[in-house]
Design a protein around this motif. Sequence first.
Motif, mmCIF file in Angstrom:
data_model
loop_
_atom_site.group_PDB
_atom_site.id
_atom_site.type_symbol
_atom_site.label_atom_id
_atom_site.label_comp_id
_atom_site.label_asym_id
_atom_site.label_seq_id
_atom_site.Cartn_x
_atom_site.Cartn_y
_atom_site.Cartn_z
ATOM 1 N N PRO A 134 -8.418 4.000 20.545
ATOM 2 C CA PRO A 134 -7.143 4.330 19.897
ATOM 3 C C PRO A 134 -7.334 4.873 18.492
ATOM 4 C CG PRO A 134 -7.466 1.954 20.002
ATOM 5 C CD PRO A 134 -8.534 2.559 20.842
ATOM 6 N N ALA A 135 -6.520 5.852 18.159
ATOM 7 C CA ALA A 135 -6.538 6.422 16.806
ATOM 8 C C ALA A 135 -5.251 6.025 16.096
ATOM 9 C CB ALA A 135 -6.662 7.939 16.878
ATOM 10 N N TYR A 136 -5.352 5.715 14.815
ATOM 11 C CA TYR A 136 -4.194 5.317 14.014
ATOM 12 C C TYR A 136 -3.978 6.326 12.903
ATOM 13 C CZ TYR A 136 -5.256 0.925 16.399
ATOM 14 O OH TYR A 136 -5.530 -0.020 17.344
ATOM 15 N N ALA A 137 -2.761 6.846 12.819
ATOM 16 C CA ALA A 137 -2.445 7.881 11.831
ATOM 17 C C ALA A 137 -1.400 7.386 10.846
ATOM 18 C CB ALA A 137 -1.938 9.137 12.537
ATOM 19 N N ILE A 138 -1.441 7.927 9.628
ATOM 20 C CA ILE A 138 -0.416 7.637 8.619
ATOM 21 C C ILE A 138 0.825 8.442 8.968
ATOM 22 C CG2 ILE A 138 0.198 7.799 6.177
ATOM 23 C CD1 ILE A 138 -2.759 7.481 5.492
ATOM 24 N N VAL A 139 1.946 7.749 9.250
ATOM 25 C CA VAL A 139 3.184 8.431 9.638
ATOM 26 C C VAL A 139 4.256 8.353 8.548
ATOM 27 C CG1 VAL A 139 2.821 8.221 12.117
ATOM 28 C CG2 VAL A 139 3.942 6.354 10.883
ATOM 29 N N GLU A 140 4.114 7.410 7.640
ATOM 30 C CA GLU A 140 5.017 7.312 6.487
ATOM 31 C C GLU A 140 4.167 6.978 5.269
ATOM 32 O OE1 GLU A 140 8.220 7.927 6.436
ATOM 33 O OE2 GLU A 140 8.720 7.903 8.590
ATOM 34 N N LEU A 141 4.486 7.593 4.147
ATOM 35 C CA LEU A 141 3.734 7.356 2.910
ATOM 36 C C LEU A 141 4.714 7.280 1.753
ATOM 37 C CD1 LEU A 141 0.800 7.055 1.901
ATOM 38 C CD2 LEU A 141 0.796 9.506 1.448
ATOM 39 N N ARG A 142 4.846 6.090 1.183
ATOM 40 C CA ARG A 142 5.829 5.888 0.124
ATOM 41 C C ARG A 142 5.467 6.684 -1.123
ATOM 42 N NH1 ARG A 142 5.525 0.508 -0.437
ATOM 43 N NH2 ARG A 142 4.402 0.511 -2.402
ATOM 44 N N LYS A 143 6.442 7.353 -1.661
ATOM 45 C CA LYS A 143 6.241 8.161 -2.869
ATOM 46 C C LYS A 143 5.800 7.280 -4.028
ATOM 47 C CE LYS A 143 8.641 11.452 -5.903
ATOM 48 N NZ LYS A 143 7.512 12.404 -5.918
ATOM 49 N N ASP A 144 4.790 7.731 -4.754
ATOM 50 C CA ASP A 144 4.235 7.035 -5.924
ATOM 51 C C ASP A 144 3.595 5.698 -5.572
ATOM 52 O OD1 ASP A 144 5.030 9.079 -7.672
ATOM 53 O OD2 ASP A 144 7.031 8.197 -7.907
ATOM 54 N N SER A 145 3.278 5.501 -4.312
ATOM 55 C CA SER A 145 2.597 4.269 -3.891
ATOM 56 C C SER A 145 1.112 4.368 -4.233
ATOM 57 C CB SER A 145 2.758 4.073 -2.389
ATOM 58 O OG SER A 145 2.099 5.108 -1.675
ATOM 59 N N SER A 181 0.814 -1.220 0.000
ATOM 60 C CA SER A 181 0.000 0.000 0.000
ATOM 61 C C SER A 181 0.845 1.267 0.000
ATOM 62 C CB SER A 181 -0.907 0.023 1.234
ATOM 63 O OG SER A 181 -0.146 0.238 2.412
ATOM 64 N N GLY A 182 2.015 1.196 0.643
ATOM 65 C CA GLY A 182 2.844 2.385 0.808
ATOM 66 C C GLY A 182 2.575 3.120 2.102
ATOM 67 N N ILE A 183 1.686 2.589 2.940
ATOM 68 C CA ILE A 183 1.282 3.249 4.179
ATOM 69 C C ILE A 183 1.976 2.618 5.383
ATOM 70 C CG2 ILE A 183 -0.646 3.588 5.789
ATOM 71 C CD1 ILE A 183 -2.504 3.830 3.417
ATOM 72 N N GLU A 184 2.499 3.456 6.271
ATOM 73 C CA GLU A 184 2.945 3.031 7.588
ATOM 74 C C GLU A 184 2.084 3.751 8.611
ATOM 75 O OE1 GLU A 184 5.141 0.833 8.651
ATOM 76 O OE2 GLU A 184 5.880 0.255 6.671
ATOM 77 N N LEU A 185 1.532 3.002 9.550
ATOM 78 C CA LEU A 185 0.655 3.569 10.569
ATOM 79 C C LEU A 185 1.330 3.571 11.933
ATOM 80 C CD1 LEU A 185 -2.796 1.874 9.755
ATOM 81 C CD2 LEU A 185 -2.050 4.171 9.139
ATOM 82 N N ALA A 186 0.837 4.440 12.813
ATOM 83 C CA ALA A 186 1.273 4.457 14.201
ATOM 84 C C ALA A 186 0.108 4.875 15.076
ATOM 85 C CB ALA A 186 2.451 5.419 14.400
ATOM 86 N N HIS A 187 0.153 4.435 16.317
ATOM 87 C CA HIS A 187 -0.847 4.852 17.292
ATOM 88 C C HIS A 187 -0.704 6.350 17.510
ATOM 89 C CE1 HIS A 187 -2.822 5.318 21.187
ATOM 90 N NE2 HIS A 187 -3.414 4.165 20.982
ATOM 91 N N ASP A 188 -1.816 7.090 17.440
ATOM 92 C CA ASP A 188 -1.776 8.543 17.526
ATOM 93 C C ASP A 188 -2.767 9.036 18.580
ATOM 94 O OD1 ASP A 188 -0.798 11.098 16.628
ATOM 95 O OD2 ASP A 188 -2.752 11.415 15.687
ATOM 96 N N GLY A 189 -2.595 8.561 19.788
ATOM 97 C CA GLY A 189 -3.448 9.002 20.885
ATOM 98 C C GLY A 189 -4.825 8.361 20.842
#
Length: 446
Positions: free
Chosen positions: A372-383, A322-330
């Motif tokens: 818990p909320a999950y946010a996109i913390v990394e997004l691969r270019k052209d993914s 997908s190109g998405i990296e998630l992390a817990h965001d509060g």
Amino acid sequence: MMKKFFILLLLLLCDFCFLTAQSKFLIHNKHKTDKISFKLINNLVVIPVEVNGVELSFILDTGVSKPFIFNNIYDSLKIKNTEKIFIRGLGEGEPIEALKSSNNIFKIGDAIKLNQDLYAIKELGLNFAPRLGVLVNGIIGLDLFRDFIVEINYSSKFIKLTEPTYYIYKNCKRCERFNLEFYNDKPYINAQVSLKSKKIPVKLLIDSGGSDSLWLFEDDSLGIISGDNFFRDFLGHGLSGSVYGKRGKAESFSLKSFTLKKTNVAYPDANSVFFAKKVKYRNGSIAGNILKRFNIIVDYRDSLITLKKNKYFKEKFNYNKSGIELAHDGLRFVKEYEPFMYRLNIKEGNSINNKGGIKLVFDKKYKMSLKPAYAIVELRKDSPAEKAGLKKGDIIISINGKSSHLLKLQQIMTMFYGNTGKIIKLKIERNKQILNYNFKLENLLK
């Protein structure tokens, strides 16, 4: 008088021996061995550790020489006798500040050490827990492996600690045993990787604290090159910042008779591993996604490691499409509906059949809960995700119709490792707006 003096001297000597012995971990039971259950999170071993009477969770990492904790629990441990130091890890950033503390009490199962050095990382942004989706307070490695023979049973999710003089090796016809080499107190193993039909011997750091499969340092003279079949990606987060590089596939990876086909391989950017490459003849690292395919016996005393295939051995190597990296965001407020029932009295003559009685009515009510909320913390270019319009910072509300707060972080991430062409439907929140995006998982490797 002499007898009394002799007894007193003997007691003092015993106390001295005990205190001296407690400069290392000891098992406090008659069998001198103990079994501790662990959680396997994103290919990482997370074990319970008690520090100064406070129960915590640590990653078991063969790649670190001293235990350290993150700043969010520093105050609760009542750490004293500190000195300021600077440490460096993977990543392109500068060395980070830490506080070194001595005379800490560590307890892992029945294993206790009374005089343990501990490093507290002061960097506010350095905390692996959000990216793992579970509470992780720190990392421990060398101190445990140096004092015990450590069995890591990935298939049954337990580690077994045994004092070396009490350990007895069993015959194992399906095992392979390797000699370990040590540099800066870290273990290295010799293996073989096949790239472009060329079999290349490699010396690799054993890194149980890494969730990836295989990292290789590119070297044209040895034939360790990514070739054309790769894509650029976020590889991980080290002590000195994020690590980026190339992802590809090796034709095979071999540890003596054990051979893994189409292994994931990553080639970190040279700047991110500049200091790691200074270890002579080191070619990279072998990490959790390979290690978990074996049940392992680690014996630092005799510089040995024993591997036996387990149920994960034939698991297919996959990667995030997908190109998405998630992390817990509060936390965020979520409206939760609860069905409930109430009784309605029906007076005679008011019901449809003119008979009085009681009617059971089913309805639903809701309450606001923190989830818990999950946010996109990394997004691969052209993914696929970036092309669809998603952005870093977007909060995932639902995925394929499932509310994100009902899922664990790793459950969501697993969906991004699905089959090529699978449709991912995301509902996200951005600047208090609810938006919908769809994309298909894409295979970037030929």
